[in-house]
Design a protein around this motif. Structure first.
Motif, short mmCIF file in Angstrom:
data_model
loop_
_atom_site.label_atom_id
_atom_site.label_comp_id
_atom_site.label_asym_id
_atom_site.label_seq_id
_atom_site.Cartn_x
_atom_site.Cartn_y
_atom_site.Cartn_z
N THR A 1 0.80 2.53 -6.35
CA THR A 1 1.22 2.44 -4.95
C THR A 1 1.50 3.82 -4.39
O THR A 1 2.12 4.65 -5.05
CB THR A 1 2.49 1.58 -4.82
OG1 THR A 1 2.25 0.29 -5.39
CG2 THR A 1 2.88 1.39 -3.35
N ASN A 2 1.04 4.08 -3.19
CA ASN A 2 1.35 5.34 -2.52
C ASN A 2 2.84 5.42 -2.22
O ASN A 2 3.44 4.46 -1.74
CB ASN A 2 0.58 5.45 -1.19
CG ASN A 2 -0.91 5.56 -1.39
OD1 ASN A 2 -1.39 6.48 -2.03
ND2 ASN A 2 -1.66 4.61 -0.84
N ASP B 1 0.80 -1.22 0.00
CA ASP B 1 0.00 0.00 0.00
C ASP B 1 0.84 1.28 0.00
O ASP B 1 0.42 2.30 -0.53
CB ASP B 1 -0.92 0.03 1.23
CG ASP B 1 -1.83 -1.18 1.30
OD1 ASP B 1 -2.53 -1.44 0.30
OD2 ASP B 1 -1.85 -1.85 2.34
N LEU B 2 2.02 1.21 0.62
CA LEU B 2 2.80 2.43 0.83
C LEU B 2 4.29 2.13 0.80
O LEU B 2 4.75 1.16 1.41
CB LEU B 2 2.42 3.06 2.18
CG LEU B 2 3.21 4.26 2.67
CD1 LEU B 2 3.09 5.43 1.69
CD2 LEU B 2 2.74 4.68 4.06
N VAL C 1 -2.26 9.36 3.31
CA VAL C 1 -2.36 8.15 2.50
C VAL C 1 -3.81 7.70 2.41
O VAL C 1 -4.49 7.55 3.43
CB VAL C 1 -1.50 7.01 3.10
CG1 VAL C 1 -1.71 5.71 2.33
CG2 VAL C 1 -0.04 7.41 3.08
N VAL D 1 2.61 11.03 -2.37
CA VAL D 1 1.76 11.42 -1.23
C VAL D 1 2.37 12.59 -0.47
O VAL D 1 1.69 13.55 -0.13
CB VAL D 1 1.56 10.22 -0.28
CG1 VAL D 1 0.85 10.66 1.00
CG2 VAL D 1 0.77 9.12 -0.97
N SER E 1 -5.88 4.61 1.46
CA SER E 1 -5.72 3.19 1.16
C SER E 1 -6.99 2.43 1.47
O SER E 1 -7.57 2.58 2.54
CB SER E 1 -4.56 2.61 1.98
OG SER E 1 -4.52 1.22 1.84
#
Length: 227
Positions: free
Chosen positions: A75-76, A51-52, A115, A96, A117
């Motif tokens: 993807t962040n 996710d990050l 973020v 981000v 998500s």
């Protein structure tokens, strides 16, 4: 609780270790992996639901901005760097956030809060603690807690409207409450960081309450709450 799955990519061990610690101190984040080299992280990014990414910019083999272009916008990404001249390029890539080293925990949290998500629906994030007081059980929202005081084998939760005493230690309590929101400032006190209004000498103020700071916690308090 679903968590934001993170990886850290930074060729500097100290910087990487700091971000890893911040991730472990943030309840809605989960570390999946950490890498010195961006290319080594590529298989994990392609084959897992990441996710990050906390991504350093100036690295050997391939720099962070070029790597961000390779993995695309799915993807962040939060850039981490010691060089301000990369900021514009970072924002042009629609990342981000852009964290300038040395990174404080408060600045880290500010970036993470941006973020978006699907992995962390708001309703799944725990926002309260269940406390046993005598034969009764109370559910106290973290946002309502001003501070927590220890007295022998008991702790007392102070909110704006009530006090609740429970038979437990501060040490055990620290394992239950989110370190992103609370910190120990004295052997007898834990404070809600968001409720602190001022620092005067060696004392914190929360509304009208004066909370002493131990010498061993003073530098951490100044760093996290007043920078």
């Amino acid at each position: 609780m679903n968590k934001i799955k993170c990886i850290v990519i930074d060729d500097e061990e100290l910087a990487r270790t700091l971000i890893i610690k911040y991730i472990s101190d943030t309840p809605n984040l989960a570390l999946v992996g950490d890498f010195e080299n961006a290319l080594e992280a590529l298989p994990l990014i392609k084959n897992s639901a990441i996710d990050l990414i906390f991504l350093d910019i100036q690295m050997p083999a391939i720099n962070g901005t070029d790597f961000a272009k390779i993995i695309g916008a799915d993807t962040n990404i939060i850039f981490t760097t010691a060089y301000t001249e990369y900021a514009l390029e970072g924002y042009e890539l629609n990342v981000v956030d852009y964290l300038l080293k040395p990174i404080t925990f408060n600045r880290f949290l500010s970036a993470v809060n941006k973020v978006k998500s699907k992995a962390v629906p708001l309703e799944n994030i725990e926002d309260s603690i269940t406390v046993k007081s005598g034969y009764d059980l109370y559910k106290i929202k973290y946002a309502d807690i001003l501070y927590i005081k220890s007295d022998s084998e008991y702790v007392t939760f102070y909110t704006e409207s009530k006090k609740i005493m429970s038979l437990q230690s501060l040490k055990s309590l620290l394992k239950q409450i989110p370190p992103s929101q609370f910190m120990r400032v004295h052997r007898s006190y834990i404070v809600n960081k968001t409720k602190v209004t001022s620092l005067k000498g060696r004392d914190l103020f929360i509304t009208d309450s004066l909370i002493p700071i131990s010498d061993s916690y003073y530098d951490q308090v100044k760093s996290e709450l007043f920078q």
